[in-house]
Scaffold this motif. Structure first.
Motif: not given
Length: 130
Positions: A91-112
């Motif tokens: 779950i931790s690794v999957h959350s990190q992948v989601i965080n990196e994906f959000c950084k890549t596309i420029g999503a804000d914290n609410k979207q993340r």
């Protein structure tokens, strides 16, 4: 136009004196309402505590979802403690992948946060959290 004041000291409606000269606390029988109330209501009123349902321990997703049988078998093979450690790591690794994906596309914290909640709901539906 002069306004009249009745015996109680209040102005009557439209400047007319009030014909009411009694007390609101008296009943027709002449008994004071507050005394009547004191007779009928006990001195100390006990209020029961609200009944709270006990929280359910265990997983509500047990046995539901496509991958639930595999999760249950894996947990019984490797042990509950080790299984929970591995699942937490996944779950931790999957959350990190989601965080990196959000950084890549420029999503804000609410979207993340919304994407992480969506991943949790999907994991529950598929049976990964069984």
């Amino acid at each position: 136009m002069a306004t009249a004041i009745c015996a109680t000291g209040f102005k009557g409606a439209m400047g007319l004196p009030s014909s009411f000269h009694g007390s609101w606390g008296k009943s027709v029988a002449g008994e004071d309402y507050s005394m009547l109330l004191a007779k009928t209501v006990p001195g100390q009123v006990r209020v029961a505590k609200p009944v709270r349902s006990r929280p359910m321990m265990g997983n509500v997703n047990e046995g539901k979802g496509l991958f639930a049988p595999f999760v249950v078998v894996a947990r019984s093979i490797i042990g509950k403690k080790r299984f929970n450690q591995l699942r937490g790591k996944a779950i931790s690794v999957h959350s990190q992948v989601i965080n990196e994906f959000c950084k890549t596309i420029g999503a804000d914290n609410k979207q993340r946060q919304g994407l992480i909640r969506l991943a949790k709901k999907n994991g529950e539906k598929l049976g990964f959290l069984a």
